[in-house]
Every structure is written in structure tokens, then in C-alpha cells.
Write a protein that holds these residues in place. Structure first.
Motif, PDB file in Angstrom:
ATOM      1  N   PRO A 143       0.811  -1.221   0.000  1.00 54.30           N
ATOM      2  CA  PRO A 143       0.000   0.000   0.000  1.00 54.30           C
ATOM      3  C   PRO A 143       0.843   1.269   0.000  1.00 54.30           C
ATOM      4  O   PRO A 143       0.398   2.312  -0.464  1.00 54.30           O
ATOM      5  N   PHE A 144       2.064   1.175   0.509  1.00 51.75           N
ATOM      6  CA  PHE A 144       2.908   2.368   0.623  1.00 51.75           C
ATOM      7  C   PHE A 144       3.574   2.750  -0.690  1.00 51.75           C
ATOM      8  O   PHE A 144       3.930   3.904  -0.886  1.00 51.75           O
ATOM      9  N   THR A 145       3.741   1.796  -1.590  1.00 50.10           N
ATOM     10  CA  THR A 145       4.376   2.112  -2.873  1.00 50.10           C
ATOM     11  C   THR A 145       3.485   3.009  -3.733  1.00 50.10           C
ATOM     12  O   THR A 145       3.980   3.640  -4.663  1.00 50.10           O
ATOM     13  N   TYR A 146       2.208   3.091  -3.399  1.00 41.87           N
ATOM     14  CA  TYR A 146       1.316   3.988  -4.141  1.00 41.87           C
ATOM     15  C   TYR A 146       1.620   5.458  -3.822  1.00 41.87           C
ATOM     16  O   TYR A 146       1.180   6.352  -4.553  1.00 41.87           O
ATOM     17  N   LEU A 147       2.347   5.692  -2.744  1.00 44.03           N
ATOM     18  CA  LEU A 147       2.732   7.062  -2.392  1.00 44.03           C
ATOM     19  C   LEU A 147       3.965   7.532  -3.155  1.00 44.03           C
ATOM     20  O   LEU A 147       4.296   8.713  -3.112  1.00 44.03           O
ATOM     21  N   ASN A 148       4.665   6.614  -3.832  1.00 50.07           N
ATOM     22  CA  ASN A 148       5.850   6.989  -4.600  1.00 50.07           C
ATOM     23  C   ASN A 148       5.457   7.843  -5.800  1.00 50.07           C
ATOM     24  O   ASN A 148       4.411   7.608  -6.412  1.00 50.07           O
ATOM     25  N   PRO A 149       6.297   8.815  -6.151  1.00 54.74           N
ATOM     26  CA  PRO A 149       5.977   9.622  -7.342  1.00 54.74           C
ATOM     27  C   PRO A 149       6.134   8.770  -8.602  1.00 54.74           C
ATOM     28  O   PRO A 149       7.106   8.053  -8.757  1.00 54.74           O
ATOM     29  N   VAL A 150       5.133   8.812  -9.457  1.00 52.16           N
ATOM     30  CA  VAL A 150       5.200   8.036 -10.708  1.00 52.16           C
ATOM     31  C   VAL A 150       5.496   8.922 -11.880  1.00 52.16           C
ATOM     32  O   VAL A 150       5.285  10.076 -11.885  1.00 52.16           O
TER      33      VAL A 150
END
Length: 117
Positions: free
Chosen positions: A110-117
């Protein structure tokens, strides 16, 4: 601001500064993705803006609130209570930013969704 409206930081790789924290450590700081988020926000692409940096919307709303309060103060002549000037407000904002920075660097689902894409 006009630069961020007309030039997409994702397309102009050499024009815009890179994040020094990410360049030095490989850790996403709380501001990583903000330039692309501002560009998307100026074009009313809210979902894309959030995908680059979730904190850009609360930051934008806080800035709007600040100027709205200043406008109301000038219009009415008397200052209104402003939560941004509360003595604990800077610490609360700092804690939110630090927690966000820690969470966006946890390499699980769930935390990787906070990474800038």
C-alpha cells in the motif's frame, strides 16, 4: 508559475532541478514529484497530480485558506482566527510531512502507491 503551466517537468529533463535528497540517497523526500504535480494541477488533472505527490492538494488548500483569510481580514477590517497561526500548527505540519516521507519509502504494497510516478 507560467513555466510550470507551459513546460511539463516530465518532458524537459534537463531544465528542472532534480531532488537533491533522492539524487544523494535514493530516498523519496516529501517534495519528490511536486514539480510534475504542480504542472498537472495547473491543467486541472487532479488524479495525475495526486499520483505524483499526495501532499500537493493539502498544500494547495492551505495556501488558498491563507489568502482567503487575508482577503477576509482586509474586507472586514478585523482579523479572524486563523489555525495556521496556532503555536502547534508548524509542529503538526512537520509531523505530517515526516510521516508521509517515511511511509512513501516503505517498499511494500500500500505504501508504494505514495511513490511519485
Amino acid at each position: 508559475m507560467p513555466l510550470y503551466f507551459y513546460a511539463d517537468p516530465a518532458d524537459f529533463d534537463g531544465w528542472f532541478p532534480k531532488c537533491p535528497v533522492y539524487q544523494a540517497t535514493g530516498i523519496y523526500c516529501a517534495g519528490c514529484g511536486s514539480q510534475r504535480a504542480i504542472h498537472d494541477l495547473l491543467h486541472f488533472r487532479i488524479v495525475d497530480s495526486i499520483s505524483h505527490n499526495v501532499l500537493i492538494i493539502p498544500a494547495f488548500l492551505i495556501i488558498l485558506y491563507h489568502y482567503y483569510q487575508k482577503f477576509q481580514e482586509k474586507r472586514n477590517g478585523s482579523p479572524k482566527p486563523n489555525f495556521l497561526y496556532h503555536p502547534k500548527a508548524p509542529m503538526i505540519i512537520f509531523v505530517i510531512i515526516m510521516v508521509f516521507m517515511i511511509l512513501r519509502n516503505i517498499p511494500t504494497a500500500p505504501f508504494t502507491y505514495l511513490n511519485p510516478v
